[in-house]
Enzyme design. Structure first.
Site, short mmCIF file in Angstrom:
data_model
loop_
_atom_site.label_atom_id
_atom_site.label_comp_id
_atom_site.label_asym_id
_atom_site.label_seq_id
_atom_site.Cartn_x
_atom_site.Cartn_y
_atom_site.Cartn_z
N GLY A 18 0.82 -1.21 0.00
CA GLY A 18 0.00 0.00 0.00
C GLY A 18 0.85 1.26 0.00
N GLN A 193 12.59 -15.37 -5.69
CA GLN A 193 12.59 -16.15 -6.92
C GLN A 193 11.35 -17.04 -7.01
OE1 GLN A 193 16.37 -18.26 -7.60
NE2 GLN A 193 17.37 -16.74 -6.30
N CYS A 381 -16.45 10.98 17.58
CA CYS A 381 -17.56 10.04 17.39
C CYS A 381 -18.04 9.51 18.74
CB CYS A 381 -17.15 8.92 16.43
SG CYS A 381 -18.55 7.99 15.78
N HIS A 507 -15.71 12.28 11.98
CA HIS A 507 -14.33 11.76 12.07
C HIS A 507 -13.36 12.71 11.37
CE1 HIS A 507 -14.94 7.65 13.72
NE2 HIS A 507 -16.16 7.84 13.27
N GLU A 509 -10.25 12.92 11.50
CA GLU A 509 -8.95 12.33 11.15
C GLU A 509 -8.85 11.93 9.68
OE1 GLU A 509 -11.29 8.75 12.93
OE2 GLU A 509 -11.26 10.94 13.07
#
Length: 531
Positions: A18, A193, A381, A507, A509
């Site tokens: 990622g 490999q 939240c 939220h 963030e």
């Protein structure tokens, strides 16, 4: 013509596919290209929304309300783009779509099979990502590890795409591991490999191999990998452990990964100007101050459960030349007797979101401590809901006040189900999700942070402040500083008699960026610095 880059992983999971994909996206964006990025997850859940954070880490929410993999948070922070529901695809989504079409009669009585029906649906998700965004380049990360049975339909689909759009429009990047065997004092290429051999047996020849390693790789080792894996030695890219995630794009640029990609895909574009990014990394490496933030949560053994919160705190710290020292506090261990001892060193206290009643009373004690000791506090939240309950119990004097989520028989349901949620039975995908407007009250801390009357933030909740209790809470100094534009839903609360105590139903963030900290986090860190 849109170009397609596929990032796969071999040997083990958690190799940083990622981060590699996000870093490449940043480099290509800085070359002036329009980039979009997506993650394909091979699990059968439709989305991670109902999965335990212990299984999957954080659930990242997009503007359009998709509950997605935490890697999308990395993508957004690195590339500085807002993604959508097309950016996270799971096996569950693919099979659901195909079965819906079969029931509708779309396949005209044919036998529905993995090839071509499932693979065609997967390919359509790749192409749609490019169409929806008019992207020059679509980067697709394939979750899991090559060799897993779950990934096979995805790998077959991306193999076919080369034939569909032409080899000059497709690139395969394979991330592997070269382990260092301490006892032998050697690095081993054999796992790489074998991983590439497995990928080639599925019809995919990687164009680039990104190698995770603890130690510097000698040139002869790169040449050995290139020889056995049939690629150019320059296309063996070393990805050594970095002191900060944000250094990875620079590490890849040094080895000319973006140039290799552009040459292969025949993209004529300028060099990537990474001046601002280099300044960010230099700043991150030379922070001169430290502030201690206590993060009181229920999943603290797995920091990935709060990864966007952690990154948002760090981004806010960068703005003040400050390293954020996060003190992980397990809410289940917090009691009235030990709360002062656990939190005495904290310069600021943060209670993040969560579901379920485990650790709720510990979080309430931490919030009470922040209020009584006048420690800067940010609630998110569930943190906002519990701040409301704490105030109702200990300031207003409403004994037994609670949320109907945790105590259906509470005499004072300070937090209750949203009216539109009363008849909802399914758990998955039914929350109030995505970007909604919030109107801020002038003269409040929230308004001072944003400097704007109407803001937009991402939400993920089913419960909300009960408006019956607004008048009595306000009488005692509780401030409703942000609401939905119609005034119906409470979005932000704060306290009158406190230096900095703010909590939001949304939220914040999810919208923070390394060079553009989110306003509530920025002001929270500023308050924690006691400047």
């Amino acid at each position: 013509m849109t170009k397609y880059i596929f990032v796969t992983g071999g040997v083990v999971s958690s190799l940083g596919k990622g981060i590699t994909a996000a870093s490449l996206g940043r480099l290509l964006k800085n070359r002036g290209l329009n980039v979009t990025i997506q993650k394909f997850d091979p699990y059968i859940n439709v989305d991670p929304g109902t999965m335990s954070p212990y299984q999957h880490g954080e659930v990242f929410v997009t503007d359009d309300g998709a509950e997605t993999d935490l890697d999308l948070g990395h993508y957004e922070r690195f590339i500085d783009i807002n993604l959508n529901k097309y950016s996270n695809v799971t096996t569950g989504k693919i099979y659901s779509a195909v079965i819906r079409k079969e029931r509708r009669g779309d396949y005209l009585g044919g036998t529905v099979q993995v090839i071509p029906h499932i693979t065609n649906e997967i390919k359509e998700r790749v192409f749609r990502a490019g169409r929806e965004t008019n992207a020059d380049v679509v980067i697709t990360e394939i979750g899991g590890t090559v060799g897993d049975i779950e990934s096979l339909p995805f790998l077959e689909a991306i193999r076919q795409i080369k034939s569909d759009v032409g080899r000059e429009n497709v690139m395969y990047i394979h991330c592997t591991l070269v382990p260092y065997i301490k006892a032998a004092g050697e690095m081993k290429t054999k796992p790489t490999q074998h991983s590439v051999k497995e990928l080639r047996s599925l019809g995919i020849q990687p164009n680039v191999i990104v190698v995770r390693t603890e130690m510097p790789m000698p040139q002869e080792m790169k040449e050995k990998i290139a020889l056995f894996c049939d690629i150019d030695p320059k296309a063996v890219i070393e990805a050594r452990d970095a002191d900060t995630l944000y250094a990875v794009p620079l590490m890849l640029q040094e080895q000319k990964l973006d140039q290799i990609v552009c040459e292969h895909l025949r993209l004529n574009c300028r060099e990537a100007d990474m001046t601002e990014w280099k300044a960010l990394v230099e700043k991150v490496r030379n922070l001169s101050k430290t502030t201690k933030i206590a993060l009181v949560g229920k999943y603290v053994e797995l920091p990935d459960a709060y990864i966007s919160v952690v990154e948002a705190l760090r981004h806010a710290g960068y703005a003040f030349d400050t390293d954020i020292d996060i003190q992980w506090i397990n809410a289940e261990h917090v009691t009235r007797d030990n709360v002062a001892d656990l939190l005495k060193d904290a310069d600021g206290i943060l209670v993040p979101g969560g579901f379920g009643d485990r650790g709720v009373e510990g979080k309430i004690e931490a919030i009470r401590y922040a209020r009584e000791q006048r420690v800067p506090f940010l609630g998110i939240c569930l943190g906002m809901q519990l701040a409301s309950i704490e105030f109702a119990r200990h300031v207003v004097g409403l004994s037994g006040a609670h949320s109907s989520e945790f105590d259906p028989n509470t005499p004072h349901p300070i937090i209750d189900l949203l009216p539109e949620q009363k008849d909802v039975e399914d758990l998955g995908g039914t929350l109030r999700l995505g970007l909604y407007p919030c109107k801020l009250q002038e003269g409040t801390l929230a308004y001072a942070a944003y400097g704007d009357e109407v803001i937009y933030e991402r939400h993920r909740h089913r419960y909300e402040f009960n408006n019956q209790y607004r008048p009595i809470m306000e009488e005692h100094g509780f401030v409703f500083s942000g609401t939905s534009p119609d005034g119906r839903l409470v979005e932000v609360i704060e306290l009158k008699d406190h230096p900095w105590f703010v909590a939001a139903q949304f939220h914040p963030e999810f919208t923070s960026r390394p060079t553009r900290p989110q306003p509530l986090f920025r002001e929270f860190v500023r308050a924690s610095l006691k400047e």
